[in-house]
Design an enzyme around this catalytic site. Structure first.
Site, mmCIF file in Angstrom:
data_model
loop_
_atom_site.group_PDB
_atom_site.id
_atom_site.type_symbol
_atom_site.label_atom_id
_atom_site.label_comp_id
_atom_site.label_asym_id
_atom_site.label_seq_id
_atom_site.Cartn_x
_atom_site.Cartn_y
_atom_site.Cartn_z
ATOM 1 C CE LYS A 36 16.178 55.249 18.850
ATOM 2 N NZ LYS A 36 16.342 55.231 20.325
ATOM 3 C CG ASP A 63 15.806 51.841 21.823
ATOM 4 O OD1 ASP A 63 16.042 50.680 22.183
ATOM 5 O OD2 ASP A 63 16.706 52.670 21.567
ATOM 6 C CG LEU A 64 10.349 50.612 26.016
ATOM 7 C CD1 LEU A 64 9.040 50.106 26.614
ATOM 8 C CD2 LEU A 64 10.627 52.031 26.508
ATOM 9 C CE LYS A 65 19.456 50.516 24.053
ATOM 10 N NZ LYS A 65 18.710 51.609 23.419
ATOM 11 C CG HIS A 67 18.731 42.961 31.078
ATOM 12 N ND1 HIS A 67 20.047 43.317 30.922
ATOM 13 C CD2 HIS A 67 18.757 41.692 31.553
ATOM 14 C CE1 HIS A 67 20.836 42.316 31.283
ATOM 15 N NE2 HIS A 67 20.066 41.313 31.669
ATOM 16 C CG ASP A 68 13.184 42.244 35.564
ATOM 17 O OD1 ASP A 68 13.547 41.332 36.345
ATOM 18 O OD2 ASP A 68 12.627 43.279 35.952
ATOM 19 C CB ILE A 69 13.207 37.307 36.194
ATOM 20 C CG1 ILE A 69 11.907 38.009 36.608
ATOM 21 C CG2 ILE A 69 14.283 37.480 37.252
ATOM 22 C CD1 ILE A 69 11.251 37.395 37.837
ATOM 23 N N PRO A 70 12.716 36.276 33.180
ATOM 24 C CG PRO A 70 13.475 34.237 32.291
ATOM 25 C CD PRO A 70 13.654 35.164 33.466
ATOM 26 C CB THR A 126 27.966 51.505 20.565
ATOM 27 O OG1 THR A 126 26.846 52.330 20.859
ATOM 28 C CG2 THR A 126 27.655 50.605 19.397
ATOM 29 N NE ARG A 187 25.226 62.486 13.692
ATOM 30 C CZ ARG A 187 24.309 61.792 14.372
ATOM 31 N NH1 ARG A 187 23.508 60.941 13.765
ATOM 32 N NH2 ARG A 187 24.178 61.958 15.676
ATOM 33 N N GLY A 216 18.670 60.542 14.343
ATOM 34 C CA GLY A 216 18.009 61.490 15.228
ATOM 35 C C GLY A 216 18.328 62.919 14.868
ATOM 36 N NE ARG A 217 22.122 63.729 18.667
ATOM 37 C CZ ARG A 217 23.212 63.367 19.332
ATOM 38 N NH1 ARG A 217 23.744 64.182 20.212
ATOM 39 N NH2 ARG A 217 23.758 62.183 19.125
#
Ligand code: C5P
Length: 239
Positions: A36, A63-65, A67-70, A126, A187, A216-217
């Site tokens: 990732k 994983d760029l998430k 979120h903007d205008i369409p 979260t 975990r 991850g860790r």
């Protein structure tokens, strides 16, 4: 679960700089299937880091998430898909129109490359709670808001969601058997929690309905990342 299926379900989050990222990729090559790439690494290195991972034989979760205008998200989803990433995240809160635009952008890219990037919606981060939802004018309880956004994502062609392992069972009921349900906050028993508080073991997360686990860790910070990865594979073989 069979060995290869277990490997297909574990996504290793590479949250570090380029040199360490490539060194981890080299060590995990031949063991792990998925890596990732999050915003910190992507904004520092750009699409080339995705290419470097793909060249080493990995599938990439980008994983760029978005979120903007369409219009912007359509273009961003197309560009991100053209990197060759297999999975990409978008924010459910961006509206049905924005989610549909992300789908269109990824589908445009699919016509230009051989495979289709699957899209995941972020519902309620979260890091947010009831107070932070109210702060932005959302009065629904967190779980209801997350379910509402997951339904919106499904209705607009999104392939699945990212959610906590604790929400995985409800999301599976809501989205059906084919949806991707990707859970961080995993975990292995006995490992350091880091800054994660609401965690599940890999086997419990899969039993709850997760299709993929982001870890991850517990792998990347282990003295022997390959041994840590292989221990998680072994745990999943018993599911
Ligand atoms: O190191 P750790 O296993 O905690 O890494 C989990 C990964 O999943 C990180 O890349 C983190 O940004 C991401 N993540 C998370 N919790 C969420 C969503 C994503 O930990 N709710």
């Amino acid at each position: 679960m069979l060995d290869q299926e277990a490997r297909e379900r574990i996504i290793v989050a590479i949250d570090c700089g380029r040199d360490e990222a490539l060194s981890l990729a080299d060590r995990l090559s031949g063991h792990a299937v998925w890596l990732k790439v999050g915003m910190t690494l992507f904004y520092a290195e750009g699409p080339s880091i995705v290419q470097e991972f793909i060249n080493r034989g990995f599938k990439v979760f980008l994983d760029l998430k978005l979120h903007d205008i369409p219009h912007q998200v359509r273009g961003a989803a197309r560009s991100a898909s053209l990197t060759g990433a297999d999975l990409l995240t978008v924010h459910g809160m961006g509206s049905g129109a924005m989610l549909a635009a992300a789908r269109e952008g990824a589908d445009q890219a699919a016509q230009e490359r051989s495979s289709r990037t699957r899209l995941l919606a972020i519902t309620v981060l979260t890091s947010m709670n009831q107070d932070s939802l109210e702060e932005i004018g959302v009065s629904l309880p967190v779980a209801e808001e997350a379910a509402r956004l997951a339904g919106l994502a499904k209705a607009n062609g999104i392939d699945g969601v990212v959610c906590s392992p604790r929400e995985a069972a409800d999301m599976r009921k809501l989205l059906g058997p084919d949806a991707l349900i990707v859970t961080p906050g995993v975990r292995p028993a006995g490992s350091d929690l880091g800054d994660q508080s609401r965690v599940s073991t890999p086997a419990d997360a899969i039993a709850a309905g997760a299709s993929h686990l982001v870890i991850g860790r517990p792998i990347t910070a282990a003295e022997d990342p390959v041994a840590a990865y292989e221990a998680i594979v072994q745990e999943l073989l018993s599911v």
